[in-house]
Design an enzyme around this catalytic site. Structure first.
Site, short mmCIF file in Angstrom:
data_model
loop_
_atom_site.label_atom_id
_atom_site.label_comp_id
_atom_site.label_asym_id
_atom_site.label_seq_id
_atom_site.Cartn_x
_atom_site.Cartn_y
_atom_site.Cartn_z
N GLY A 16 18.18 40.00 43.36
CA GLY A 16 17.78 41.00 44.34
C GLY A 16 16.96 42.12 43.73
O GLY A 16 15.96 42.56 44.31
N ILE A 62 28.32 44.18 53.32
CA ILE A 62 27.71 43.40 54.41
C ILE A 62 28.76 42.96 55.43
O ILE A 62 28.43 42.56 56.54
CB ILE A 62 26.90 42.17 53.91
CG1 ILE A 62 27.77 41.22 53.08
CG2 ILE A 62 25.66 42.61 53.15
CD1 ILE A 62 27.15 39.83 52.89
N THR A 125 21.97 28.16 47.96
CA THR A 125 21.98 27.68 46.57
C THR A 125 21.89 26.15 46.54
O THR A 125 22.28 25.48 47.51
CB THR A 125 23.28 28.12 45.85
OG1 THR A 125 23.34 27.47 44.57
CG2 THR A 125 24.53 27.75 46.62
N ASP A 126 21.45 25.61 45.40
CA ASP A 126 21.45 24.15 45.24
C ASP A 126 22.87 23.59 45.20
O ASP A 126 23.08 22.39 45.38
CB ASP A 126 20.67 23.72 43.98
CG ASP A 126 21.20 24.30 42.67
OD1 ASP A 126 22.23 25.00 42.69
OD2 ASP A 126 20.57 24.04 41.62
N GLU A 127 23.86 24.47 44.96
CA GLU A 127 25.23 23.98 44.82
C GLU A 127 25.82 23.48 46.14
O GLU A 127 26.86 22.82 46.14
CB GLU A 127 26.13 25.08 44.24
CG GLU A 127 25.69 25.48 42.85
CD GLU A 127 26.79 26.14 42.03
OE1 GLU A 127 27.96 26.02 42.39
OE2 GLU A 127 26.44 26.77 41.02
N TYR A 150 33.10 28.65 45.26
CA TYR A 150 31.83 29.38 45.44
C TYR A 150 30.87 28.55 46.29
O TYR A 150 30.32 29.03 47.29
CB TYR A 150 31.19 29.68 44.08
CG TYR A 150 29.71 30.01 44.17
CD1 TYR A 150 29.28 31.22 44.70
CD2 TYR A 150 28.74 29.10 43.74
CE1 TYR A 150 27.91 31.52 44.81
CE2 TYR A 150 27.38 29.38 43.83
CZ TYR A 150 26.98 30.59 44.37
OH TYR A 150 25.63 30.87 44.48
N LYS A 154 29.26 29.35 49.99
CA LYS A 154 27.82 29.44 50.26
C LYS A 154 27.43 28.43 51.36
O LYS A 154 26.60 28.74 52.22
CB LYS A 154 27.02 29.14 48.98
CG LYS A 154 27.11 30.22 47.91
CD LYS A 154 26.50 31.55 48.32
CE LYS A 154 24.99 31.50 48.40
NZ LYS A 154 24.43 32.87 48.71
N ASN A 179 19.31 27.26 39.22
CA ASN A 179 19.84 28.30 38.31
C ASN A 179 18.72 29.21 37.81
O ASN A 179 17.84 28.77 37.09
CB ASN A 179 20.45 27.67 37.06
CG ASN A 179 21.76 27.02 37.34
OD1 ASN A 179 21.80 26.05 38.09
ND2 ASN A 179 22.82 27.51 36.76
N PRO A 205 30.87 30.13 23.74
CA PRO A 205 31.85 29.21 24.33
C PRO A 205 31.20 28.20 25.28
O PRO A 205 30.93 28.50 26.44
CB PRO A 205 32.78 30.15 25.11
CG PRO A 205 31.92 31.32 25.47
CD PRO A 205 30.86 31.45 24.42
N ASN A 249 23.43 21.89 28.81
CA ASN A 249 23.84 23.21 28.32
C ASN A 249 23.70 23.31 26.80
O ASN A 249 23.33 24.37 26.28
CB ASN A 249 25.27 23.50 28.75
CG ASN A 249 25.38 23.70 30.24
OD1 ASN A 249 24.44 24.18 30.88
ND2 ASN A 249 26.51 23.34 30.82
N ARG A 273 35.40 23.98 32.52
CA ARG A 273 35.57 24.59 33.86
C ARG A 273 36.24 23.53 34.76
O ARG A 273 35.87 22.36 34.70
CB ARG A 273 34.18 24.95 34.37
CG ARG A 273 34.12 25.40 35.80
CD ARG A 273 32.66 25.64 36.23
NE ARG A 273 32.14 26.92 35.76
CZ ARG A 273 30.88 27.32 35.94
NH1 ARG A 273 30.02 26.55 36.58
NH2 ARG A 273 30.48 28.49 35.49
#
Ligand code: NAD
Ligand code: DAU
Length: 346
Positions: A16, A62, A125-127, A150, A154, A179, A205, A249, A273
């Protein structure tokens, strides 16, 4: 469509703030930035434009219908970034994600339909597609299969945007970006976290074996795409925004270490994760057909990003000393104590 005033939500966050800077540099619009200033919101991200006569900041949620209904009639267009945005935090505490990403999005849409809004650009998002399997590359009409709290929040927010188009004919356009990397990204996210840790000679990590794939989109390229969608996106349509910079990654980590001339001995493989999405991959044909192209390939995007954090210690040092420290200890303390170094893991 004539735009005088844009209501940007979540403008004190990473994307933003970059987008507000982009709008001020390229248009003569007035901008209202509505942001709650959660841990991720930071007015330092906009310190260079805070004195601009065309820019106004309003601290608010919001999900607060009173604030939103007061601001909405002052705007001709809305660009909505405000969200809880970090997957790991959604695994710890999904409720705040429902509150902002689902309910907050509804409050914005409901105020917009009662107002004279000419365009409502929603940042999804692409997720929402879930993970790509094999060489699968998602297209805009593929089904939603979100896998983290998450991503599900979304998806819930985006579905309401479609519903408000169908039901109330609200002039919506939806962006589904990959991303992002670049300046002012809160250092809970992988690239700033790895970069700052490497600068400080602290361990990096890496979850699992570091083989998950993400498509790294430089934030300025993303802002150019959002600019196009705000002005030329077809109403009711969703647009994938992906750069074609897919890397594992571990490749990203090695690139950061190379740029900073730091050793791979800083790498630690830590407990993965939960429900970790293996890969995100999208076709960007639709946004490219509007004339969008990127200025940054993977190497250029990484180089600019890493160098920015190297040169802006004054931005990230205060962040790392506050709430972030507690979060880092909670998220990584035990994991790092049990981690495998890179050389040992082979
Ligand atoms: P960010 O976490 O850096 O910023 C989010 C901003 O929203 C912060 O300034 C925060 O204070 C504000 N905010 C949070 N809850 C709010 C609320 N209830 N009311 C008002 N403001 C609130 O996030 P970001 O990385 O800049 O992401 C921006 C948007 O883009 C999000 O919607 C995110 O889901 C989406 N997105 C991000 C990426 C990425 O790679 N960063 C990729 C795809 C999509
Ligand atoms: O794809 C778009 C999404 O990208 C956005 O919608 C999200 O708002 C944004 O946070 C980002 O989500 P990711 O989960 O992909 O980003 P993150 O930076 O958290 O992690 C990137 C990859 O790095 C992912 O595979 C997890 C891994 N990772 C992350 C962290 C924080 C690690 O290996 N170690 C870490 O410490």
């Amino acid at each position: 469509m004539t735009i005088h005033t844009v209501l940007v939500t979540g403008g004190a966050g990473f994307i933003g703030s970059n987008f507000i800077r982009h709008l001020l540099a390229n248009y003569n619009y007035d901008i209202i930035n509505l942001d709650k200033l959660t841990y991720a919101g930071n007015l330092e991200n906009l310190a260079d434009v805070a004195g601009d006569q065309r820019y106004r900041f309003v601290q608010g949620d919001i999900g607060d219908a009173e604030v939103v209904r007061e601001l909405m009639p002052q705007a001709d267009a809305v660009v909505s970034f405000a969200a809880e945005s970090h997957v790991d935090r959604s695994i710890e505490d999904p409720g705040t994600f429902i509150q902002t990403d689902v309910y907050g999005t509804f409050v914005l849409l409901d105020a917009a339909r009662r107002s004279d809004i000419e365009r409502f650009l929603h940042i999804s998002t692409d997720e929402v597609y879930g993970q790509s399997i094999g060489d699968q590359r998602f297209k805009e009409d593929d089904p939603f299969r979100p896998r983290s709290p998450y991503a599900a929040s979304k998806a819930g927010g985006e579905l309401q945007v479609h519903a408000f188009r169908e039901t109330y004919d609200l002039p919506v356009v939806i962006a589904r970006p990959a991303n992002n990397i670049g300046p002012y990204q809160y250092p809970e996210k992988a690239v700033p976290l790895f970069t700052i840790n490497a600068i400080e000679d602290e361990p990096l990590p890496v979850y699992g074996e570091g083989l998950q794939i993400r498509d790294r989109l430089y934030v300025d390229d993303h802002c150019k795409a959002l600019d196009l969608l705000l002005h030329e996106g077809e109403l009711g349509e969703a647009y994938n925004i992906s750069a074609g910079n897919e890397r594992t990654n571990i490749e990203v980590v090695k690139t950061i270490l190379d740029i900073l001339e730091k050793p791979t001995s800083l790498i630690r493989f830590v407990e993965d994760r939960l429900g970790h999405d293996e890969r995100y991959s999208m076709e960007a044909t639709k946004i490219r057909a509007l004339g969008w192209s990127t200025d940054h390939d993977f190497d250029a995007a990484m180089e600019k990003t890493v160098n920015w954090y190297r040169d802006h210690r004054e931005w990230w040092e205060p962040i790392r000393s506050g709430e972030y420290r507690e979060y880092y200890e909670r998220m990584y303390g035990r994991r790092l104590a049990e981690a495998k170094p890179y050389e040992e893991a082979g």
